[in-house]
Design an enzyme around this catalytic site. Structure first.
Site, short mmCIF file in Angstrom:
data_model
loop_
_atom_site.label_atom_id
_atom_site.label_comp_id
_atom_site.label_asym_id
_atom_site.label_seq_id
_atom_site.Cartn_x
_atom_site.Cartn_y
_atom_site.Cartn_z
N GLY A 94 0.84 -1.20 0.00
CA GLY A 94 0.00 0.00 0.00
C GLY A 94 0.87 1.25 0.00
N LEU A 95 0.22 2.38 -0.14
CA LEU A 95 0.94 3.65 -0.24
C LEU A 95 1.64 4.01 1.06
CD1 LEU A 95 -1.70 5.82 -2.16
CD2 LEU A 95 0.28 4.61 -3.11
N SER A 96 2.60 4.89 0.97
CA SER A 96 3.30 5.40 2.15
C SER A 96 2.28 6.05 3.10
CB SER A 96 4.33 6.45 1.72
OG SER A 96 4.96 7.00 2.85
N ALA A 135 -0.09 4.56 4.68
CA ALA A 135 -1.39 3.87 4.72
C ALA A 135 -1.58 3.10 6.02
CB ALA A 135 -1.53 2.93 3.53
N GLY A 136 -0.47 2.72 6.66
CA GLY A 136 -0.57 2.04 7.95
C GLY A 136 0.13 0.68 7.99
N LYS A 137 0.95 0.37 7.01
CA LYS A 137 1.58 -0.95 6.94
C LYS A 137 2.42 -1.24 8.17
CE LYS A 137 3.66 0.12 3.05
NZ LYS A 137 3.14 1.51 2.95
N THR A 138 3.30 -0.31 8.52
CA THR A 138 4.21 -0.54 9.66
C THR A 138 3.43 -0.60 10.97
OG1 THR A 138 5.97 0.60 8.46
CG2 THR A 138 6.26 0.34 10.84
N SER A 146 5.84 -1.88 -2.31
CA SER A 146 5.78 -2.88 -3.41
C SER A 146 4.72 -2.49 -4.45
CB SER A 146 5.56 -4.30 -2.87
OG SER A 146 4.55 -4.39 -1.89
P1 ADP Z 1 3.29 2.93 6.22
O1 ADP Z 1 4.11 1.88 6.91
O2 ADP Z 1 2.20 2.35 5.36
O3 ADP Z 1 4.10 3.96 5.51
P2 ADP Z 1 2.86 3.94 8.87
O4 ADP Z 1 2.32 2.78 9.66
O5 ADP Z 1 4.30 4.27 9.01
O6 ADP Z 1 2.48 3.73 7.33
O7 ADP Z 1 2.02 5.27 9.21
C1 ADP Z 1 0.62 5.26 9.27
C2 ADP Z 1 0.17 6.46 10.10
O8 ADP Z 1 -1.26 6.54 10.05
C3 ADP Z 1 0.56 6.30 11.56
O9 ADP Z 1 0.89 7.58 12.04
C4 ADP Z 1 -0.73 5.78 12.19
O10 ADP Z 1 -0.81 6.12 13.56
C5 ADP Z 1 -1.78 6.48 11.37
N1 ADP Z 1 -3.09 5.82 11.32
C6 ADP Z 1 -4.28 6.41 11.54
N2 ADP Z 1 -5.30 5.54 11.40
C7 ADP Z 1 -4.74 4.35 11.08
C8 ADP Z 1 -5.30 3.05 10.84
N3 ADP Z 1 -6.62 2.81 10.89
N4 ADP Z 1 -4.43 2.05 10.52
C9 ADP Z 1 -3.10 2.30 10.47
N5 ADP Z 1 -2.53 3.49 10.71
C10 ADP Z 1 -3.34 4.52 11.02
#
Ligand code: ADP
Length: 191
Positions: A20-22, A24-27, A94
């Site tokens: 998913g996009l940067s 989006a919540g992956k980590t 990815s």
């Molecule tokens: P990625 O790894 O996809 O780049 P991150 O996990 O680093 O994304 O960041 C996602 C951000 O969005 C975090 O600051 C997280 O707290 C916030 N967030 C808000 N709502 C959600 C949700 N429902 N699921 C995941 N992250 C969320």
């Protein structure tokens, strides 16, 4: 999977692939999911795109070739770990369908999760300030802004992180893994 003598076979491993996009919540989801899976007795290894780029993929950039190479390296390591019974959580943008398909084919035990979030929500979240830089042109080739992202066509699961909490997303993953028989307790598989 259990062999005839009751021992876990090397193929009991699994790769959970978060794309998913940067932002989006992956980590965030990977971290919470790891806690849940460890509590269920799984041996978990996280392969996070940002972290891998500091080590295994250090020096790679964001051209199509380098992105593909980064994802292939993660896929290869995930394959080796999965073969030895680990549960791998790969969290990496990815962006290209064909390279994700390569990873799926190589690994076999592959559970693809599309961590979906609308661009306008991501721009509002922007926890790393990257979207602001992408739109100003300071960061070129930024996925979803100035570089392609190919959505999964048939992921095992799609999470809509603009509409669900992290807890809800993780619950949905666990439920789906259980439904697919992928979370068999180790105690039940060892003689
Ligand atoms: P990625 O790894 O996809 O780049 P991150 O996990 O680093 O994304 O960041 C996602 C951000 O969005 C975090 O600051 C997280 O707290 C916030 N967030 C808000 N709502 C959600 C949700 N429902 N699921 C995941 N992250 C969320």
């Amino acid at each position: 999977m259990t062999s005839s003598n009751g021992h876990r076979t090397p193929h009991a491993g699994l790769t959970i692939w978060l794309t998913g996009l940067s932002g989006a919540g992956k980590t965030t989801i990977a971290d919470r999911l790891e806690t849940e899976l460890v509590a269920r007795g799984r041996r978990v290894e996280k392969l996070d795109g940002d972290v891998v780029r500091q080590h295994l993929s250090k020096g790679l950039g964001f051209s199509k070739e380098d992105r593909d190479e980064n994802v292939r390296r993660i896929g290869w390591v995930a394959h080796r770990l999965t073969h030895h019974g680990a549960t791998v959580i790969a969290s990496v943008i990815s962006p290209y369908r064909d390279i994700r398909a390569e990873a799926r084919e190589l690994i076999g035990d592959f559970f693809e999760i599309y961590v979906k979030c609308a661009l306008d929500v991501l721009v509002r979240r922007d926890p790393k300030g990257l979207y602001a830089k992408a739109f100003s042109g300071e960061i070129p080739n930024f996925t979803g802004v100035s570089d392609p992202y190919e959505e999964p066509l048939f992921p095992e699961l799609t999470l809509e992180t603009a509409n669900e909490t992290v807890e809800q997303s993780v619950d949905r993953i666990i439920t789906r893994l259980e439904e697919a028989g992928l979370l068999v307790e180790p105690a039940a598989t060892v003689a």
